[in-house]
Design an enzyme around this catalytic site. Structure first.
Site, PDB file in Angstrom:
ATOM      1  N   ALA A 222      38.035 -32.348 -36.097  1.00  0.00           N
ATOM      2  CA  ALA A 222      36.818 -32.022 -36.842  1.00  0.00           C
ATOM      3  C   ALA A 222      36.747 -32.833 -38.153  1.00  0.00           C
ATOM      4  O   ALA A 222      37.781 -33.115 -38.758  1.00  0.00           O
ATOM      5  CB  ALA A 222      36.779 -30.525 -37.138  1.00  0.00           C
TER       6      ALA A 222
ATOM      7  N   CYS B 240      45.223 -38.630 -45.261  1.00  0.00           N
ATOM      8  CA  CYS B 240      44.409 -39.124 -46.376  1.00  0.00           C
ATOM      9  C   CYS B 240      45.172 -38.899 -47.676  1.00  0.00           C
ATOM     10  O   CYS B 240      44.621 -38.429 -48.670  1.00  0.00           O
ATOM     11  CB  CYS B 240      43.030 -38.465 -46.405  1.00  0.00           C
ATOM     12  SG  CYS B 240      43.046 -36.667 -46.522  1.00  0.00           S
TER      13      CYS B 240
END
Length: 414
Positions: A89, A212
């Site tokens: 997602a 990230c």
């Protein structure tokens, strides 16, 4: 200059399933590592662009697209038609992977796109439906459940939850949540996720790992750990671009060096002999399945794979939701209009103006007096948006309420 002062441009990635002219957008050069991607000079109102709602393009940070580039390097040397996007997602990496797999394999691939959190899985399924590739199967299962699929996947993409240092520039919450203890917790959780999914990866298969964040313990440290403890080796690839930085095992994108947010990615080859991999572009058909009055169109290759994985995973969506049966009527579903499985010749169509396209997406009543009565495929700039049922004096709008534009569009003109 501090990273927080750097202005990162918005970037989009074109959908090759929906060929249209996007030159009306404020384009500002190509993203070097994705031939379908462009930067924008400024951020337009995507909410007011019908082609955004039609899935003609996806808004995705350029650094996040580097994972797709690494996947394509992996596919070039280790092709595989069965791919898992484990933490998928909202769907950026999934839609990018689907484009690469379709180019290589035609209809002969399956991409399982998973999100363990149900609310986020619903968003993922919606974005996949809008993108329109029926070979993507959306699931909502814990990573540990995938261990039951022993050696099934040729490639696993694991964009794992992390401490988010790459989001510091734009997220105050990411800064506030950061601590050394949280980094250690994230690194431990990432190891558990990798260990949970490792059995699902075929011998000779490849795991594409990404975060990230910037610290070594969540990046190179975890790649080194996985190779040593799980059994594999980090793959090395040439770096043909300026900006991304090579690390010991992977690549790191930093906002002061690339036009994107922070991102790390690497690839790990699993030890063992590789089985014969199915080559692409074979001809496959589509099956129609009735589930209590809901008709789904599922590519044959995907249907064959679902006979196995559907017994072990919580499948949210597969193929294309094509029709709902009510009495003697087969009502076309919105997902069919957006799908690659749509045959436009099956329905009369009506081209909408920009104002009427927004009215349709707002779920307002349309009047299409010059169009045929019955079910109509409505389009904008030649790209399907959805269906209406034209009654002559007015149309029943079949756009899903969950996807309707909430913004006030009363003052919008063409």
């Amino acid at each position: 200059m501090k990273s927080s002062d750097i202005q990162i441009p918005v970037s989009i990635r074109r959908n090759p399933l929906k060929q249209c002219d996007l030159s009306y957008l404020p384009l500002d050069g190509a993203v070097a590592w994705n031939p379908l991607a462009r930067y924008l000079k400024e951020r337009p109102s995507f909410t007011l662009d019908p082609l955004f709602h039609a899935g003609a393009y996806y808004v995705q940070d350029a650094s996040a697209m580097f994972v797709g580039w690494l996947l394509r390097q992996v596919l070039a040397g280790h092709p595989g038609a069965k791919v898992l996007d484990l933490c998928a997602a909202p769907g950026g990496k999934t839609t990018d992977a689907a484009s690469s797999l379709r180019e290589l394999y035609g209809d002969a691939f399956i991409l399982v796109s998973n999100e363990v959190i149900r609310s986020r899985a619903a968003v993922l399924a919606d974005n996949v439906a809008v993108w329109g590739d029926p070979n993507v199967v959306v699931t909502s299962s814990d990573p540990a459940e995938f261990g039951k699929l022993k050696g099934y996947f040729d490639i696993v993409i694991a964009d794992v939850p992390c401490s988010g240092e790459g989001m510091f520039r734009k997220s105050e919450n990411a800064v506030n949540m950061w601590s050394e203890d949280n980094v250690a917790l994230c690194a431990s959780r990432q190891k558990r996720i990798l260990a949970d999914v490792w059995d699902a990866l075929a011998p000779g298969g490849v795991l594409v790992y990404s975060t990230c964040t910037f610290n070594d313990s969540e990046n190179d440290g975890n790649v080194e750990w996985a190779a040593r403890e799980l059994g594999g080796e980090a793959l090395r690839f040439d770096m043909p671009f300026d900006g991304p930085r090579r690390t010991e095992y992977g690549f790191l994108m930093h906002p002061d060096a690339v036009r994107g947010e922070g991102q790390y990615c690497a690839a790990i080859l699993k030890n063992g002999k590789r089985n014969v991999v199915q080559s692409g572009n074979e001809g496959y058909g589509v099956g129609m399945f009735d589930r209590k009055g809901e008709i789904y169109a599922v590519p044959d290759f995907v249907a064959q794979q679902l006979q196995y994985i559907g017994r072990k995973l919580n499948v949210i969506s597969a193929g294309t939701h094509a029709f709902t049966v009510k009495g003697k009527d087969r009502i076309p579903c919105a997902d069919l209009a957006l799908s690659a499985l749509l045959d436009p010749d099956d329905f009369p169509s009506a081209e909408l103006s920009g104002k009427d396209a927004l009215k349709f997406l707002h779920k307002d009543t349309l009047v299409l007096s010059d169009a045929p009565t019955g079910f109509l495929l409505v389009k904008y700039r030649g790209i399907p948006l959805g269906f209406v049922k034209n009654l002559g004096g007015r149309c029943n709008n079949l756009h899903p309420s969950s996807r309707r534009i909430l913004m006030d569009i009363s003052r919008i003109t063409d």
